[in-house]
Structure formats: C-alpha cells, structure tokens
Design an enzyme around this catalytic site. Structure first.
Site, mmCIF file in Angstrom:
data_model
loop_
_atom_site.group_PDB
_atom_site.id
_atom_site.type_symbol
_atom_site.label_atom_id
_atom_site.label_comp_id
_atom_site.label_asym_id
_atom_site.label_seq_id
_atom_site.Cartn_x
_atom_site.Cartn_y
_atom_site.Cartn_z
ATOM 1 N N ALA A 163 14.339 -4.203 6.880
ATOM 2 C CA ALA A 163 14.041 -5.623 7.126
ATOM 3 C C ALA A 163 13.257 -6.134 5.933
ATOM 4 C CB ALA A 163 13.223 -5.769 8.405
ATOM 5 N N TYR A 220 2.287 -9.084 1.295
ATOM 6 C CA TYR A 220 3.546 -9.036 2.044
ATOM 7 C C TYR A 220 4.734 -9.085 1.082
ATOM 8 C CZ TYR A 220 6.996 -10.347 5.663
ATOM 9 O OH TYR A 220 8.074 -10.405 6.513
ATOM 10 N N ASN A 259 8.536 6.802 4.197
ATOM 11 C CA ASN A 259 8.681 7.737 5.330
ATOM 12 C C ASN A 259 9.988 7.521 6.086
ATOM 13 O OD1 ASN A 259 6.233 8.987 4.833
ATOM 14 N ND2 ASN A 259 5.079 7.604 6.173
#
Ligand code: UDP
Length: 313
Positions: free
Chosen positions: A115, A146, A100
């Site tokens: 990041a 993650y 997005n």
C-alpha cells in the site's frame, strides 16, 4: 483455499480488504498493533473460522506458521495528524515493516502488495498525477515521515522484485473515505462530518481552494483486488479522478447532513498539497477498473456510519 496476510488488517482500509477477501473465499490473517487501527473494525469478522487476528508490530520480525499465498502490507498511520504524532513509528512501519513483510513473502513464496500513497507525489507540480511523475516532496518537512517512508517502501519493493524476482505490486492510494474511518483521526472527511452532525463550526484550512479527489472505500478495494490478481509490477494509482476544492466539499457535507454549522477558516497546515487528483489511465487500461460510487452516495453511507455506529473507538 488461498491464504492472505493483511498487515494493518484492523485499520480502515485493511479491515475492508479482510472482509472482501473472506467474501471471496480466502483464509484471512489480519495483523495489527492497533497504533491507529481498532478491534471494533474487525469484531464482526472474528466469528468466521477463516479469519484470524494476530496482535503484532510488523516493524519487528514476523513469524507466521502457515502457507501464505498473498502478503498485503497495509499497516501504517495514514492521517497527517496521526503520522505527525508518531513519526518514528511511521518511518519504521514503512521501512522495517516493509522489509519484514517482503522477507516473509519471499520465504513463503507469496505474492506481495504494497500500500503506497499519492503522498509520494508530495505537493505536485503536475495535475492530475500520472504514475510517471516523480513528485515534489519535502523530505525534512512534517509530512516527510510518511512520504519518505512510502517512497523508501516502493524502492525496497522494486529491489525485491528485481533482485529476488518476487511477484510484487504497488498501489498508490489517493484520498479514500467510508465507514470505519476514525471520528477523531483529524482527516477532512471525519472532521467535517462530525462537526456538521453536531452543528459545530466546520474548519476549512487555508482558503479552502486546495483540491482533493475522494474515492469510496468499496471502489478502492475492488481495484486492489484486481491489482492483487494481476501481474503488474509497476505502481498503479487508485482513486477517484473527480476533483473538488475543500470548500466545495465542506458545503456538500453541510448540505447532506442538513447542518446549521458555520464554515470557518483556519491556517493552512505546513506543506499541505495544493492539488491532488489521480490520473487513473493505467488502472482503467490494465485493471479494467474505475470507481463507480458517486460522491453523494458514498458520503451518505459514511454520514450514516458516523451517525448510527455506536461501536467506534
Ligand atoms: N482539511 C480542512 N479541514 C479539516 C481537515 C483537513 O480543510 O478539518 C484540509 C487539509 O488542509 C487538506 C485536505 O483537507 O487540504 C485533506 O486533508 P486530510 O487531512 O484529509 O488529508 P490529506 O489529503 O492532506 O493527506
């Protein structure tokens, strides 16, 4: 006046970026769904006419009705305890959220900063880690949500760069600490400082011989700013190359807080990386950047924040 959208703008690092860019004369839009961020991190910025906060989950379609010069995608849980509690949101913000925000940057003709993280190197077999190292990640382990989300995010960012010629940058952030970390986020710095200040046992996981390298947040933000203004599309490590064992780190925090805490040993979490240290040659050469703040100085500022800041979530 340049405008920057920072996703995760109410988070630890995101809020420091918002503050830094306002100081440089940017118009700043912080977007956050407060999954792990906190309004108290940005409450001091809200009186600025150049600052806007939008409550939004960036895993869902994003609408911004103004020009954007920069999109910085910093939204994500980052503490192992946090992302293991909400692994699906973590995977979504790294994948759908990256999609997005890249789409938004393309539509707005903005420059884009992702990041990323030292976790893309997993439990590294090379130490220190240069950007050319491909990593040693367990995709199905408890940290996989993650690590793989960020690896996917990097791949998608490079695809937008190659296919759409989007001006993208990728920062691989190593362990960062400083004011506005959440007291209870489970990471080693908040844990040790809170335990030491209460003279409670300081919990070292494993034997404490695993290593980490800690960068003070203001140093990191300077590096991110240099990267944002550069035209470097390959990933850049940002972190402090001074490596310590976790046991050394516990002893240092105990000393700085003048604590009577005992150091106790607890089981090492699964897939906990044994070593971690950034090779920052690329950042030094291409961004003319290296960290300046000594560990003791940064820790003193962080300890003061934990001692005196009443405003914590
Ligand atoms: N750790 C520890 N005690 C704690 C919290 C963390 O010994 O109370 C260790 C953890 O096992 C890891 C290191 O400190 O080896 C850094 O952990 P953190 O959760 O801060 O982040 P990581 O670098 O693993 O992503």
């Amino acid at each position: 006046m340049k405008t920057a959208l920072i996703t995760g703008g109410a988070g630890f690092i995101g809020s420091h970026i918002c503050e830094f860019l306002l100081g440089k004369g940017y118009k700043v839009i912080a977007m956050d769904n407060l999954a792990t961020g906190g309004i108290s991190n940005i409450s001091h910025l809200r009186s600025s006419k150049d600052f806007t906060y939008i409550y939004h989950d960036v895993s869902k379609h994003i609408v911004v009705n103004e020009k954007l010069d920069f999109v910085l995608h910093f939204a994500s849980p980052a503490s192992p305890i946090d992302y293991q509690k909400i692994p699906i949101q973590t995977l979504k913000v790294g994948s759908l959220g990256t999609h997005n925000t890249l789409g938004l940057a393309l539509a707005k003709k903005s420059k884009y900063v992702l990041a990323s993280t030292s976790e893309v190197y997993g439990d590294p077999l090379v130490n220190p880690q240069p950007e050319t190292y491909w990593g040693n990640v367990n995709p199905i382990g408890i940290r996989g949500c993650y690590d793989e989300a960020k690896r996917f995010a990097e791949a998608l960012t490079m695809a937008y760069h190659r296919i759409h010629q989007l001006d993208t940058k990728i920062v691989r952030i190593f362990n960062t600490y400083g004011p506005r970390m959440r007291k209870n986020d489970g990471r080693v710095v908040p844990n040790f400082i809170t335990q030491a200040l209460k003279n409670e046992p300081m919990t070292v996981y494993g034997k404490g011989n695993q290593t980490r390298s800690f960068c003070y947040v203001n140093d990191l933000v300077e590096g991110i700013y240099n990267l944002m203004l550069s035209n470097i599309s390959e990933p850049v490590n940002l972190g402090n190359p001074e490596e310590h064992t976790i046991l050394e780190f516990a002893e240092l925090i105990k000393e700085l807080t003048k604590s009577r805490s005992k150091i106790v040993f607890r089981p090492l979490p699964i897939d906990d990386p044994h070593v971690r240290c950034p090779d920052i040659s690329r950042a030094k050469k291409m961004l003319k950047w290296e960290p300046k703040i000594e560990l003791k100085e940064g820790l003193r500022k962080t300890i003061d924040f934990f001692k005196y800041n009443k405003n914590q979530d």
